[in-house]
Scaffold this motif. Sequence first.
Motif, short mmCIF file in Angstrom:
data_model
loop_
_atom_site.label_atom_id
_atom_site.label_comp_id
_atom_site.label_asym_id
_atom_site.label_seq_id
_atom_site.Cartn_x
_atom_site.Cartn_y
_atom_site.Cartn_z
N PHE A 175 0.83 -1.20 0.00
CA PHE A 175 0.00 0.00 0.00
C PHE A 175 0.87 1.26 0.00
N PHE A 176 2.03 1.20 0.65
CA PHE A 176 2.88 2.38 0.75
C PHE A 176 3.63 2.66 -0.55
N VAL A 177 3.75 1.65 -1.40
CA VAL A 177 4.39 1.83 -2.70
C VAL A 177 3.36 2.26 -3.75
N PHE B 129 -7.10 3.37 -2.27
CA PHE B 129 -7.99 3.59 -1.13
C PHE B 129 -9.44 3.44 -1.56
N THR B 130 -10.23 2.74 -0.73
CA THR B 130 -11.66 2.61 -0.98
C THR B 130 -12.37 2.26 0.32
N LEU B 131 -13.65 2.62 0.41
CA LEU B 131 -14.50 2.27 1.55
C LEU B 131 -15.58 1.26 1.16
N ASP B 132 -15.42 0.65 -0.01
CA ASP B 132 -16.42 -0.31 -0.48
C ASP B 132 -16.53 -1.51 0.45
N ASN B 133 -15.40 -1.94 1.01
CA ASN B 133 -15.44 -3.10 1.91
C ASN B 133 -16.28 -2.80 3.14
#
Length: 308
Positions: A71-73, A77-81
Amino acid sequence: MSQSAVVTKSAPRGGPAKKSAATSAKEMLSSRVGSVVALIIAVLWTIPTFGLFIASIRPETAIKRSGWWTFFVNPEFTLDNYREVLFGRASSGALANYFMNSLVITIPSTLIPLAVAVLAAYAFSVLQWRGRDTVFVIVFALQIVPMQMALIPLLRIFAGSALMESLPYIAVWVGHSIFALPLAIFLLHNFMAEIPRDLIEAARVDGAGHVTVFMKIMLPLLVPAIASFAIFQFLWVWNDLLVGLTFTGGNNAIQPLTARLAEMAGSRGQDWHLLTSGAFVSIIIPIGVFLALQRYFVRGLLAGSVKG
């Protein structure tokens, strides 16, 4: 006799006393080395939770394609989960309903054994009656009875009863309470036994009865012990799957949150990416309970360890 001779004579033969092993261990743990070790343990303990949170805010394709540290590379980002977990699908139902079921199950399952155990501990530690020690040993020995052996007999007692129809959670409450009582009585009895009997005798001389002694003396002193066990019991019931799944009888309307999390991956495991957000939502309440009762928890663990 000179002063030096007196000093020499009074000095111990073996020279200055050596530090005890407990003192040396305490100094070592209080040193920088102990602080570094504690910091390393805290970091290693926190990394899985941090990785769980990072994975929960990543898209499904990213979760299944690479580890959370990528994720840092390449941040995605999403809030679907969280949206799908909290509000659910038409076929699975919303997680919020199971969330409320867990609260309805956990709160009474924590308060009921505490109320019974405090009264029983008072009877075992303060009251004098024939066979007290024998009964206490029997209650303590009940801890070795495997929980799985009692599930089916208890389920047969409650199955089909009118009480289950009016109070569908009663079987889960009773099950958790029964399994928690031996340990609760044992712990609270040990804490209550450490309270000086002079306080009780002084109150009895002043005309106080058992109710006054229990309410005015014992309960205020037992607050750390009660809070400590309440944390353990709350976390145990909140994270339990076996008891909740057994006594709810497959009724989705009253099943706990853990039952929904177990089914969230799907029949073929195709939706396992939802477990990250679902698991993170499920730990919010336990963390809040622990932080709220943390000071009592520490005092309860240390109570009775030091005399004087």
